[in-house]
Design an enzyme around this catalytic site. Structure first.
Site, short mmCIF file in Angstrom:
data_model
loop_
_atom_site.label_atom_id
_atom_site.label_comp_id
_atom_site.label_asym_id
_atom_site.label_seq_id
_atom_site.Cartn_x
_atom_site.Cartn_y
_atom_site.Cartn_z
N GLN A 45 -5.42 1.86 -1.14
CA GLN A 45 -5.71 1.69 -0.25
C GLN A 45 -6.66 0.23 0.67
O GLN A 45 -6.40 -1.27 -0.22
CB GLN A 45 -6.53 2.52 0.07
CG GLN A 45 -6.15 3.80 0.14
CD GLN A 45 -5.34 5.10 -0.84
OE1 GLN A 45 -6.41 4.68 -1.91
NE2 GLN A 45 -4.45 5.44 -1.47
N HIS A 67 3.98 0.77 -0.99
CA HIS A 67 3.96 -0.77 -1.65
C HIS A 67 4.87 -0.58 -0.71
O HIS A 67 5.98 -0.34 -2.00
CB HIS A 67 3.10 -1.90 -2.56
CG HIS A 67 1.62 -1.35 -2.56
ND1 HIS A 67 1.15 -1.00 -3.36
CD2 HIS A 67 0.65 -0.10 -2.04
CE1 HIS A 67 -0.72 -0.95 -4.07
NE2 HIS A 67 -0.93 -1.00 -2.87
N ASP A 70 -2.80 -0.62 3.93
CA ASP A 70 -1.73 -1.44 4.92
C ASP A 70 -1.09 -3.07 5.22
O ASP A 70 -0.83 -3.86 6.43
CB ASP A 70 -1.07 -0.61 6.27
CG ASP A 70 -0.94 1.06 6.04
OD1 ASP A 70 -0.46 1.17 5.21
OD2 ASP A 70 -2.13 1.38 6.92
#
Length: 424
Positions: free
Chosen positions: A220, A36, A8
């Site tokens: 990730q 995304h 994130d």
């Protein structure tokens, strides 16, 4: 392009930015458990499987062999892009060696997580882990199997014997019907996915041989890596830069630049250790509110915390980072002061590196350096001189702490909301 924290970090927006000068963007691992978000001309695109370069018409997008793919999600994402005027069907190549996520993976993911109770890992329950487990156990079904009805049915028949035994005898669930699954995936999915399937490895190498710029995109982040993350609170693949080699089918010497993306603070979704977490504080709530810290795909609230330079120093080593791209600096505009964790104290002993032992990490207390805030709205900054002096001081301090230059700084979600510091 690799995440350096717990995901994130905003990788999508910088992947989108660097895609402008690239001919190809390759997604090399993960599944649709990672999202995304890209904002272009005020429009937000939430991508799950398709590489972030898709919004540039000149970019060929590749989903590499290291990705696990739910074909229903892939097709829905493609259809959604087409509906918004982005036709990605002709610019997407899907590796035939990528593995499929099928309905039993998702069922088993949810059931296993529920069975763990208070010890649950915080998975997205989208079948990612079970699909990778099948791959490792050599009972996985690959994308190319959709192109041969005999092979697909034969493999599915074999694997369903074991999966249905677990579903019915362990979890007291109904079995999955083989014929229904075969009819759906061969009748509805295969005809649409088939034209997208290609030899992704040679597609990438042909681009490299032709002198084209190829951008490798991970999902990730470093500390969710299966080998190097905060195990077991990790993902089921290797997001670190080295994972790009296996997940895209290239060698280490093909990689010339490794950009690590870091948020100007830290967030984490799901369970697991988090030394700089701000639990139940006004500062943490302000980060969540100003940063809109909720998962792109899941909507889950992210856990906030101060920037952790100890983590970043380790990420620099693991990924051999050439530079860092910093996101969401503008979120800190409202803070009178900002903190950076420069070391840990573990049972009375100061450590400047990430502890390898899980008990030490759980007991780690952050040692902070506090810097003054800048109290200035950065969202309109596009040039270095427009960064408030104290904001630039903060960025310079982070670069000094992690040992590599900070090249790009994001000051908002939009495609043009960044400052190029001219280093790196």
């Amino acid at each position: 392009m690799v995440g350096t924290q717990w995901g994130d970090e905003g990788k999508g927006r910088f992947t989108d930015l660097l895609s402008k000068g690239s001919s190809m963007v390759v997604r090399y691992q993960g599944g649709h458990n990672a999202g995304h978000t890209i904002v272009v001309n005020g429009q937000s695109y939430a991508l799950q499987l398709i590489p972030s370069g898709v919004v540039w018409d000149h970019v060929t997008c590749v989903i590499g062999n290291g990705v696990v793919i739910d074909p229903l999600v892939l097709l829905a994402e493609l259809d959604g892009l087409v509906a918004r005027g982005v036709d990605a069907f002709d610019r997407l190549v899907v590796s035939g060696n990528a593995h499929l996520i099928l309905p039993y993976h998702q069922q088993l993911d949810a059931l296993t997580e529920r069975h763990l109770g208070k010890n649950k890992l915080g998975t997205t329950k989208r079948g990612i882990g079970p699909a990778y487990a099948d791959k490792a156990q050599r009972v996985g079904i690959r994308v190319q199997d959709l192109l041969d009805s005999r092979i697909f049915k034969e493999k599915l028949s074999l694997v369903l014997k074991e999966k249905n035994a677990v579903l019915t005898r362990v979890y007291n669930r109904l079995p999955i019907d083989l014929d229904d699954l075969v009819e759906r995936y061969l009748g509805e999915v295969a005809p649409r996915v088939g034209p997208l399937v290609g030899d992704s490895v040679n597609v990438v190498h042909d681009a490299l041989a032709g002198g084209q710029e190829v951008l490798l995109e991970g999902a990730q982040a470093t500390f969710l890596d299966l080998d190097h993350g905060t195990y077991p609170f990790v993902t089921s693949s290797n997001p670190v830069a080295g994972g790009a080699c296996t997940g895209a089918g290239i060698g280490p010497r093909d990689i010339s630049r490794v950009v690590g993306v870091a948020k100007a603070y830290v967030t984490r979704v799901g369970a697991g250790p988090f030394p700089t977490e701000l639990t139940g504080t006004d500062e943490g709530e302000l980060m969540v509110d100003r940063g809109h810290e909720f998962g792109t795909n899941t909507g889950r609230r992210r856990r906030p915390g101060w920037f952790d330079a100890v983590m970043l120093r380790h990420a620099v080593r693991l990924n051999s980072l050439s530079e860092v791209a910093l996101t969401k600096l503008d979120v800190l505009d409202a803070f009178s002061s900002v903190k950076v964790c420069v070391a840990y104290e573990v049972r009375g002993r100061r450590v400047d590196h990430l502890p390898y032992h899980q008990s030490d990490l759980h007991d780690a207390v952050p040692v902070y350096e506090e810097l003054p805030g800048w109290g200035t709205d950065l969202t309109d900054a596009t040039e270095v001189h427009q960064l408030a002096g104290r904001a630039r001081d903060y960025v310079d301090f982070l670069a000094e702490q992690v040992g590599v230059p900070i090249h790009l700084v994001g000051v908002g979600p939009g495609r043009e909301q960044y400052v190029d510091l001219g280093v790196g």
